[in-house]
Design a protein around this motif. Structure first.
Motif, mmCIF file in Angstrom:
data_model
loop_
_atom_site.group_PDB
_atom_site.id
_atom_site.type_symbol
_atom_site.label_atom_id
_atom_site.label_comp_id
_atom_site.label_asym_id
_atom_site.label_seq_id
_atom_site.Cartn_x
_atom_site.Cartn_y
_atom_site.Cartn_z
ATOM 1 N N ASN A 293 0.826 -1.208 0.000
ATOM 2 C CA ASN A 293 0.000 0.000 0.000
ATOM 3 C C ASN A 293 0.863 1.263 0.000
ATOM 4 O OD1 ASN A 293 -3.121 -0.434 0.260
ATOM 5 N ND2 ASN A 293 -2.208 -2.062 1.506
ATOM 6 N N PHE A 294 2.000 1.220 0.694
ATOM 7 C CA PHE A 294 2.925 2.358 0.671
ATOM 8 C C PHE A 294 3.476 2.577 -0.736
ATOM 9 C CE2 PHE A 294 7.181 4.202 1.010
ATOM 10 C CZ PHE A 294 6.940 5.310 1.806
ATOM 11 N N VAL A 295 3.826 1.499 -1.409
ATOM 12 C CA VAL A 295 4.342 1.604 -2.777
ATOM 13 C C VAL A 295 3.278 2.170 -3.709
ATOM 14 C CG1 VAL A 295 5.174 0.270 -4.759
ATOM 15 C CG2 VAL A 295 6.065 -0.214 -2.459
ATOM 16 N N HIS A 296 2.056 1.687 -3.597
ATOM 17 C CA HIS A 296 0.958 2.220 -4.417
ATOM 18 C C HIS A 296 0.812 3.722 -4.203
ATOM 19 C CE1 HIS A 296 -1.450 -1.635 -5.467
ATOM 20 N NE2 HIS A 296 -0.233 -1.976 -5.123
ATOM 21 N N ALA A 297 0.831 4.149 -2.927
ATOM 22 C CA ALA A 297 0.655 5.564 -2.618
ATOM 23 C C ALA A 297 1.825 6.393 -3.143
ATOM 24 C CB ALA A 297 0.512 5.747 -1.103
ATOM 25 N N THR A 298 3.024 5.842 -3.060
ATOM 26 C CA THR A 298 4.199 6.570 -3.545
ATOM 27 C C THR A 298 4.131 6.768 -5.050
ATOM 28 O OG1 THR A 298 5.554 5.694 -1.739
ATOM 29 C CG2 THR A 298 6.707 6.560 -3.676
ATOM 30 N N VAL A 299 3.786 5.730 -5.774
ATOM 31 C CA VAL A 299 3.666 5.839 -7.234
ATOM 32 C C VAL A 299 2.586 6.844 -7.609
ATOM 33 C CG1 VAL A 299 2.966 4.569 -9.308
ATOM 34 C CG2 VAL A 299 4.580 3.534 -7.683
ATOM 35 N N HIS B 70 3.750 10.537 -5.612
ATOM 36 C CA HIS B 70 5.111 11.041 -5.812
ATOM 37 C C HIS B 70 5.719 10.380 -7.050
ATOM 38 C CE1 HIS B 70 5.032 12.949 -1.837
ATOM 39 N NE2 HIS B 70 4.416 11.849 -1.420
ATOM 40 N N PRO B 71 5.161 10.662 -8.210
ATOM 41 C CA PRO B 71 5.652 10.011 -9.427
ATOM 42 C C PRO B 71 7.099 10.348 -9.758
ATOM 43 C CG PRO B 71 4.130 11.799 -9.952
ATOM 44 C CD PRO B 71 4.048 11.585 -8.484
ATOM 45 N N GLU B 72 7.631 11.383 -9.110
ATOM 46 C CA GLU B 72 9.032 11.743 -9.331
ATOM 47 C C GLU B 72 9.995 10.786 -8.638
ATOM 48 O OE1 GLU B 72 7.822 13.722 -5.488
ATOM 49 O OE2 GLU B 72 6.878 13.289 -7.432
ATOM 50 N N ASP B 73 9.522 10.001 -7.675
ATOM 51 C CA ASP B 73 10.372 9.047 -6.966
ATOM 52 C C ASP B 73 10.677 7.831 -7.842
ATOM 53 O OD1 ASP B 73 10.282 10.689 -4.774
ATOM 54 O OD2 ASP B 73 9.033 9.360 -3.546
ATOM 55 N N ARG B 74 11.851 7.257 -7.613
ATOM 56 C CA ARG B 74 12.207 5.975 -8.225
ATOM 57 C C ARG B 74 12.159 4.919 -7.125
ATOM 58 N NH1 ARG B 74 17.884 7.105 -10.680
ATOM 59 N NH2 ARG B 74 17.878 4.822 -10.727
ATOM 60 N N VAL B 75 11.257 3.964 -7.263
ATOM 61 C CA VAL B 75 10.986 3.010 -6.187
ATOM 62 C C VAL B 75 11.561 1.633 -6.524
ATOM 63 C CG1 VAL B 75 9.207 1.861 -4.818
ATOM 64 C CG2 VAL B 75 8.869 4.239 -5.564
ATOM 65 N N PRO C 161 -0.710 -3.670 -9.983
ATOM 66 C CA PRO C 161 -1.182 -2.402 -10.544
ATOM 67 C C PRO C 161 -0.074 -1.375 -10.796
ATOM 68 C CG PRO C 161 -2.619 -3.114 -8.752
ATOM 69 C CD PRO C 161 -1.395 -3.980 -8.703
ATOM 70 N N VAL C 162 1.090 -1.552 -10.162
ATOM 71 C CA VAL C 162 2.175 -0.567 -10.324
ATOM 72 C C VAL C 162 3.455 -1.223 -10.833
ATOM 73 C CG1 VAL C 162 1.262 0.992 -8.556
ATOM 74 C CG2 VAL C 162 2.854 -0.822 -7.882
ATOM 75 N N GLU C 163 3.365 -2.439 -11.358
ATOM 76 C CA GLU C 163 4.571 -3.192 -11.702
ATOM 77 C C GLU C 163 5.433 -2.498 -12.751
ATOM 78 O OE1 GLU C 163 3.480 -7.012 -13.174
ATOM 79 O OE2 GLU C 163 2.113 -6.226 -14.704
ATOM 80 N N ASN C 164 4.828 -1.691 -13.600
ATOM 81 C CA ASN C 164 5.593 -0.995 -14.634
ATOM 82 C C ASN C 164 6.232 0.295 -14.133
ATOM 83 O OD1 ASN C 164 4.936 -2.944 -16.599
ATOM 84 N ND2 ASN C 164 2.985 -1.913 -17.027
ATOM 85 N N ASP C 165 5.924 0.662 -12.885
ATOM 86 C CA ASP C 165 6.424 1.914 -12.324
ATOM 87 C C ASP C 165 7.499 1.705 -11.269
ATOM 88 O OD1 ASP C 165 4.439 3.693 -13.686
ATOM 89 O OD2 ASP C 165 3.040 2.507 -12.474
#
Length: 331
Positions: A15-21, A24-29, A46-50
């Motif tokens: 859930n933290f990763v989802h919220a970060t993507v 904060h799209p500028e972050d590299r996770v 849902p965020v695997e490409n990010d």
């Protein structure tokens, strides 16, 4: 920010990763996760490409050093967390929660990287049901379970590395979370999925145990705030002031799902089951201007029920195994 999230395929971490993507799209996770039973690629689909997902063990020194060296900050969620599993087999909790945290601390020390360590209110033990007290950052540690003891040990390591080596770290101790992607072994999703699969919900003992419930999104919003604005070396307690006893929570779930509120079974209580947890989050409110948004537990539970209804493909493969394990223990 180049952000390393350990345990980022588990419930709170995902859930933290989802919220970060999202926020904060500028972050590299980068996510480091062992992908045990409690973490899954599906939680990050849902965020695997990010993001970048690295399958690895938190105690793998060389891997952790490499990933930390590529990062500006680490948010350390990776942990074994289920109390029932800790009571049955404590060794994995020592390895992941204590040695894993030591491995992270040594890596951030060598690279000078900012760390936020995610912990639990269970390190403080229990409060009396009729006590006006709540946990604060100065409450003495008094853990009851192997899980809580290993998290307490990890917290102490973080504090020692801050003082002895100048590691730039903060700690948060949070109350009970609920929301999407929580494993069906946990109290709230277990009851929801029992109803959805035609089983009777199960309640430990009388259900008088009180927990301070917080939505996972509120927890993660606080973690982000601490990461960016928290004072190095500080411990912040995260809670939503949502105390409810387990019986009330179960009956609310049953009512929201259209079932009779007495349609459940009492089962054998957990050994050493703490009576009550309660968080005083006022420093977080006052210093970092944080406040929870999901303040209506009924609405939060309704949204959570809707998520489990809509995502059976995520939880169904694990349901039968979990219930078989509980049945063996008479729970």
């Amino acid at each position: 920010m180049r952000l390393l999230v350990t345990g980022g395929a588990g419930f709170i971490g995902a859930n933290f990763v989802h919220a970060t993507v999202r926020d904060h799209p500028e972050d590299r996770v980068t996510v480091l996760d062992a992908l045990t039973y409690a973490g899954s690629r599906e939680s990050l689909a849902p965020v695997e490409n990010d993001i970048r997902l690295v399958h690895g063990d938190i105690t793998d020194r060389d891997l952790v050093v490499q990933l930390v060296g590529e990062s500006d900050a680490v948010v350390h969620f990776a942990a074994e967390t289920h109390v029932d599993n800790a009571l049955a087999q404590p060794e994995p909790f020592l390895r992941t929660n204590v040695i894993g945290t030591f491995t992270v601390l040594e890596a951030v020390r060598s690279h000078g990287v900012r760390l936020h360590h995610v912990s639990t209110d269970e390190v403080y033990g229990e409060l009396a049901l009729d006590s006006p007290r709540r946990f604060t950052e100065s409450t003495p540690y008094n853990p009851s379970s192997p899980y809580a003891s290993t998290k307490a040990a990890a917290d102490m390591l973080v504090r020692a590395w801050v003082r002895s080596y100048g590691v730039r770290a903060t700690i948060s101790n949070c109350s009970n979370n609920y929301g999407p992607y929580q494993h069906v072994e946990k109290f709230i999703p277990r009851q929801i999925t029992n109803v959805l699969t035609g089983r009777r919900p199960k309640l430990y003992g009388s259900g008088a145990n009180v927990r301070d419930w917080i939505h996972v999104d509120d927890h993660n919003n606080a973690v982000r705030r601490i990461l960016t604005d928290g004072q190095i070396g500080r411990t912040y307690l995260i809670g939503a002031e949502g105390e409810r006893d387990n019986l009330s929570v179960l009956r609310t779930i049953l009512r929201l799902m259209g079932r009779d509120t007495d349609d459940f079974d009492h089962v054998t209580d957990r050994a050493g089951h703490d009576l009550r947890y309660a968080i005083d989050p006022s420093p977080l409110y006052d210093e970092l201007l944080w406040a929870p948004k999901h303040t209506d537990l009924n609405e939060g539970l309704r949204e959570t029920i809707d998520w489990y209804r809509a995502n059976e493909s995520w939880w169904a493969p694990m349901k039968d195994v979990v219930e078989a394990g509980y049945a063996e223990r008479g729970q």
